[in-house]
Write an enzyme that holds these catalytic residues in place. Structure first.
Site, PDB file in Angstrom:
ATOM      1  N   LYS A  45     -36.129  38.068  11.601  1.00 18.91           N
ATOM      2  CA  LYS A  45     -35.647  36.875  10.896  1.00 18.91           C
ATOM      3  C   LYS A  45     -36.393  36.704   9.572  1.00 18.91           C
ATOM      4  O   LYS A  45     -35.813  36.345   8.557  1.00 18.91           O
ATOM      5  CB  LYS A  45     -35.816  35.630  11.794  1.00 18.91           C
ATOM      6  N   GLN A  51     -38.371  29.536  18.429  1.00 22.82           N
ATOM      7  CA  GLN A  51     -38.013  30.805  19.064  1.00 22.82           C
ATOM      8  C   GLN A  51     -38.038  30.641  20.588  1.00 22.82           C
ATOM      9  O   GLN A  51     -39.050  30.245  21.160  1.00 22.82           O
ATOM     10  CB  GLN A  51     -38.993  31.905  18.612  1.00 22.82           C
ATOM     11  N   ASP A  85     -30.696  26.077  14.554  1.00 21.26           N
ATOM     12  CA  ASP A  85     -30.195  26.737  15.768  1.00 21.26           C
ATOM     13  C   ASP A  85     -29.034  25.948  16.365  1.00 21.26           C
ATOM     14  O   ASP A  85     -28.377  26.423  17.289  1.00 21.26           O
ATOM     15  CB  ASP A  85     -31.330  26.850  16.800  1.00 21.26           C
TER      16      ASP A  85
END
Ligand code: NAD
Length: 286
Positions: free
Chosen positions: A54, A98, A121
């Site tokens: 990422k 994460q 997200d």
């Protein structure tokens, strides 16, 4: 029939180009760059690889990124304190936690601590709720990736039967909502589905997000179906080499599907591309 490949790297690269151009325009207009903060807790090796990918992807399109690595012993309060600092930081437009978090941590509390307008997200309860009500703000990246890959070969989903194997809040459920808004008829299969083969064989579009290697074989797939494999399971073969397995038996299914995504190189790269897109969107809205 031999299925054509839907190449996630190629599709992601096309999206990267568009995002990079938009980031340039954003910088020229605002005088600063969109910024992403990734919060990593513990030392799960797969998570470390994902976070590094990422970081590199952000650099490719001109998005600034920071990684905040907390030890696996970090308490829930410490993690939430870190998120609160990032929520208040004007240089940060997107925050990604994460997953998975260590078992001792309540994931929902942590995800809910992210400011909804920085939730790249798309997993904050407010953002999932808005999506389910048809008024989306930030949408989870993997479902966006799946929809993009499907529409790259099937521009209209109207009246198509889409079967999704998996009903997690991360992938299966939000994807079901997205495809239903595309006017597909959605069947949500899961581990208690009575006859998985029968349900899957109805699908014009079959998306598999179960985390069960080679769950889907030729007998599950209708001739000419579009098959999207979300699954990622890391394994080691008899010679000790590490590899990644999808949920679809690629060799078998390519004999009957019209289009098929590979693992790796399908949904994965596209998911990262949508993280960049969501970070840019969050910055544009800020
Ligand atoms: P999860 O474990 O939260 O959910 C799995 C779902 O699959 C559940 O709803 C379960 O009912 C269903 N399922 C499991 N076994 C089944 C079976 N035998 N038959 C029918 N249904 C079954 O997992 P998740 O977070 O949704 O992830 C699913 C997979 O996708 C994992 O392999 C994960 O690593 C992968 N994933 C990939 C990406 C990517 O970017 N490519 C992103 C997220 C998740």
């Amino acid at each position: 029939m031999v299925a054509k490949l839907i190449d996630g790297h190629v599709q992601a690269l096309l999206l990267y180009r568009e995002i990079a151009a938009q980031v340039e325009n954003f910088k020229a207009a605002k005088g600063y760059t969109p910024g992403l903060a990734v919060v990593l807790v513990g030392d799960n090796p797969s998570s470390q690889i994902y976070v590094e990918n990422k970081r590199k992807a952000c650099a490719q399109v001109g998005i600034t990124s920071q990684v905040h690595h907390l030890p696996k012993t970090a308490s829930q309060e410490e993690i939430i304190r870190k998120i609160n600092t990032l929520n208040a930081d004007e240089a940060i437009h997107g925050i990604l936690i994460q997953l998975p978090l260590p078992e001792s941590i309540d994931g929902l509390s942590v995800i809910s601590a992210v400011a909804p307008h920085k939730d790249v997200d798309g997993l904050h309860p407010l953002n999932l709720g808005l999506l389910f009500m048809g008024r989306p703000n930030l949408i989870p990246c993997t479902p966006l990736a799946c929809r993009h890959l499907i529409k790259s070969v099937l521009p209209s989903l109207k009246g198509k039967c889409a079967v999704i194997v998996g009903r997690s809040f991360l992938v299966g459920r939000p994807l079901g909502v997205l495809l239903s808004f595309e006017n597909a008829t959605v069947v949500q299969a899961h581990s208690h589905t009575a006859n998985l083969v029968e349900e899957c064989r109805r699908a014009d579009i079959l998306v598999v997000a179960a985390g069960s290697p080679r769950l889907i074989t030729k007998e599950h797939v209708k001739q000419g179906a579009v098959v999207i494999d979300v699954g990622i399971t890391r394994g080691t073969d008899s010679k000790g080499s590490k590899h990644i397995m999808g949920d679809v038996d690629f060799e078998e299914v390519q004999e009957v599907a019209s289009y098929l995504t590979p693992v790796p190189g399908g949904v994965g790269p596209m998911t990262i591309a949508y993280l960049l897109q969501n970070t840019l969107t969050a910055a544009q809205k800020s």
